[in-house]
Design a protein around this motif. Sequence first.
Motif, mmCIF file in Angstrom:
data_model
loop_
_atom_site.group_PDB
_atom_site.id
_atom_site.type_symbol
_atom_site.label_atom_id
_atom_site.label_comp_id
_atom_site.label_asym_id
_atom_site.label_seq_id
_atom_site.Cartn_x
_atom_site.Cartn_y
_atom_site.Cartn_z
ATOM 1 N N CYS A 191 -4.914 6.154 5.387
ATOM 2 C CA CYS A 191 -4.996 7.256 6.333
ATOM 3 C C CYS A 191 -5.033 8.565 5.558
ATOM 4 N N GLU A 192 -5.625 9.575 6.175
ATOM 5 C CA GLU A 192 -5.730 10.882 5.534
ATOM 6 C C GLU A 192 -5.217 11.932 6.511
ATOM 7 N N ASP A 193 -4.331 12.809 6.019
ATOM 8 C CA ASP A 193 -3.833 13.868 6.900
ATOM 9 C C ASP A 193 -4.769 15.074 6.848
ATOM 10 N N ARG A 194 -4.430 16.111 7.555
ATOM 11 C CA ARG A 194 -5.299 17.294 7.661
ATOM 12 C C ARG A 194 -5.501 18.008 6.333
ATOM 13 N N THR A 195 -4.591 17.801 5.375
ATOM 14 C CA THR A 195 -4.735 18.449 4.067
ATOM 15 C C THR A 195 -5.551 17.602 3.099
ATOM 16 N N GLY A 196 -5.944 16.398 3.527
ATOM 17 C CA GLY A 196 -6.711 15.510 2.661
ATOM 18 C C GLY A 196 -5.865 14.549 1.851
ATOM 19 N N THR A 197 -4.542 14.573 2.056
ATOM 20 C CA THR A 197 -3.645 13.657 1.354
ATOM 21 C C THR A 197 -3.777 12.265 1.961
ATOM 22 N N ARG A 198 -3.944 11.277 1.096
ATOM 23 C CA ARG A 198 -4.085 9.888 1.553
ATOM 24 C C ARG A 198 -2.780 9.126 1.394
ATOM 25 N N ILE A 199 -2.547 8.241 2.352
ATOM 26 C CA ILE A 199 -1.392 7.352 2.318
ATOM 27 C C ILE A 199 -1.861 5.959 2.729
ATOM 28 N N MET A 200 -1.299 4.959 2.110
ATOM 29 C CA MET A 200 -1.627 3.574 2.424
ATOM 30 C C MET A 200 -0.440 2.975 3.177
ATOM 31 N N ARG A 201 -0.734 2.282 4.260
ATOM 32 C CA ARG A 201 0.304 1.555 5.002
ATOM 33 C C ARG A 201 -0.088 0.088 5.005
ATOM 34 N N ALA A 202 0.897 -0.766 4.799
ATOM 35 C CA ALA A 202 0.592 -2.193 4.663
ATOM 36 C C ALA A 202 1.598 -3.058 5.396
ATOM 37 N N ALA A 203 1.077 -4.120 5.947
ATOM 38 C CA ALA A 203 1.868 -5.230 6.457
ATOM 39 C C ALA A 203 1.384 -6.427 5.644
ATOM 40 N N ALA A 204 2.110 -6.734 4.586
ATOM 41 C CA ALA A 204 1.707 -7.776 3.641
ATOM 42 C C ALA A 204 2.914 -8.644 3.312
ATOM 43 N N PRO A 205 3.242 -9.571 4.206
ATOM 44 C CA PRO A 205 4.464 -10.360 4.028
ATOM 45 C C PRO A 205 4.511 -11.216 2.770
ATOM 46 N N ALA A 206 3.366 -11.516 2.183
ATOM 47 C CA ALA A 206 3.394 -12.273 0.931
ATOM 48 C C ALA A 206 3.922 -11.424 -0.219
ATOM 49 N N LEU A 207 3.906 -10.092 -0.046
ATOM 50 C CA LEU A 207 4.424 -9.188 -1.074
ATOM 51 C C LEU A 207 5.830 -8.714 -0.779
ATOM 52 N N ARG A 208 6.050 -8.255 0.448
ATOM 53 C CA ARG A 208 7.334 -7.730 0.876
ATOM 54 C C ARG A 208 7.589 -8.208 2.297
ATOM 55 N N PRO A 209 8.815 -8.578 2.621
ATOM 56 C CA PRO A 209 9.097 -9.038 3.979
ATOM 57 C C PRO A 209 8.949 -7.924 5.016
ATOM 58 N N ASP A 210 9.170 -6.671 4.610
ATOM 59 C CA ASP A 210 9.045 -5.536 5.516
ATOM 60 C C ASP A 210 7.782 -4.753 5.192
ATOM 61 N N PRO A 211 7.163 -4.129 6.191
ATOM 62 C CA PRO A 211 5.997 -3.286 5.926
ATOM 63 C C PRO A 211 6.370 -2.151 4.974
ATOM 64 N N PHE A 212 5.365 -1.571 4.317
ATOM 65 C CA PHE A 212 5.638 -0.515 3.354
ATOM 66 C C PHE A 212 4.498 0.483 3.288
ATOM 67 N N GLU A 213 4.800 1.653 2.721
ATOM 68 C CA GLU A 213 3.821 2.706 2.521
ATOM 69 C C GLU A 213 3.624 2.926 1.035
ATOM 70 N N GLY A 214 2.452 3.448 0.688
ATOM 71 C CA GLY A 214 2.167 3.766 -0.706
ATOM 72 C C GLY A 214 1.495 5.113 -0.832
ATOM 73 N N ALA A 215 1.734 5.764 -1.938
ATOM 74 C CA ALA A 215 1.135 7.059 -2.220
ATOM 75 C C ALA A 215 -0.164 6.874 -2.980
ATOM 76 N N PHE A 216 -1.130 7.734 -2.700
ATOM 77 C CA PHE A 216 -2.407 7.676 -3.388
ATOM 78 C C PHE A 216 -2.192 7.889 -4.880
ATOM 79 N N PHE A 217 -2.901 7.089 -5.687
ATOM 80 C CA PHE A 217 -2.808 7.187 -7.136
ATOM 81 C C PHE A 217 -4.121 7.703 -7.725
ATOM 82 N N THR A 218 -5.229 6.996 -7.475
ATOM 83 C CA THR A 218 -6.510 7.422 -8.030
ATOM 84 C C THR A 218 -7.666 6.675 -7.372
ATOM 85 N N PHE A 219 -8.855 7.226 -7.544
ATOM 86 C CA PHE A 219 -10.087 6.519 -7.198
ATOM 87 C C PHE A 219 -10.610 5.868 -8.462
#
Length: 127
Positions: A52-80
């Motif tokens: 997702c991208e906010d109005r300032t252009g900052t990207r955030i990743m949201r995930a529901a990936a139970p094979a990695l973590r039992p609870d959903p999690f967010e991640g900060a943009f690192f690079t393209f």
Amino acid sequence: MPDGTDTYGYRDSFARCQGTERLVLLVSQTTGHPVTTFQGSRVGGDQRFVVCEDRTGTRIMRAAAPALRPDPFEGAFFTFTANSQQFVADGMKIDLARATITVTDDPKHPEFRAVTWTVNEYWAAVY
């Protein structure tokens, strides 16, 4: 867009945008097929990631990936990269590409855990 999604991401999932954020990428492996990790263990499918991208252009990743973590999690943009977007969350590096989702727990020591899923749902916005 794939079934079960809308303009915010996956319905009934943590993997969705919020408020005024706009959906820019939706990537998942939802077939339930197991994959083999670097260490040889097997994990199941149904891993969902949205960017997702906010109005300032900052990207955030949201995930529901139970094979990695039992609870959903967010991640900060690192690079393209030439073929993907990378994020960091909970000590993991998450690489979202058109063909694969690759997660490495510690980018300096990938031998600790690396897993790759083949993407079967991919949608990218054109803004």
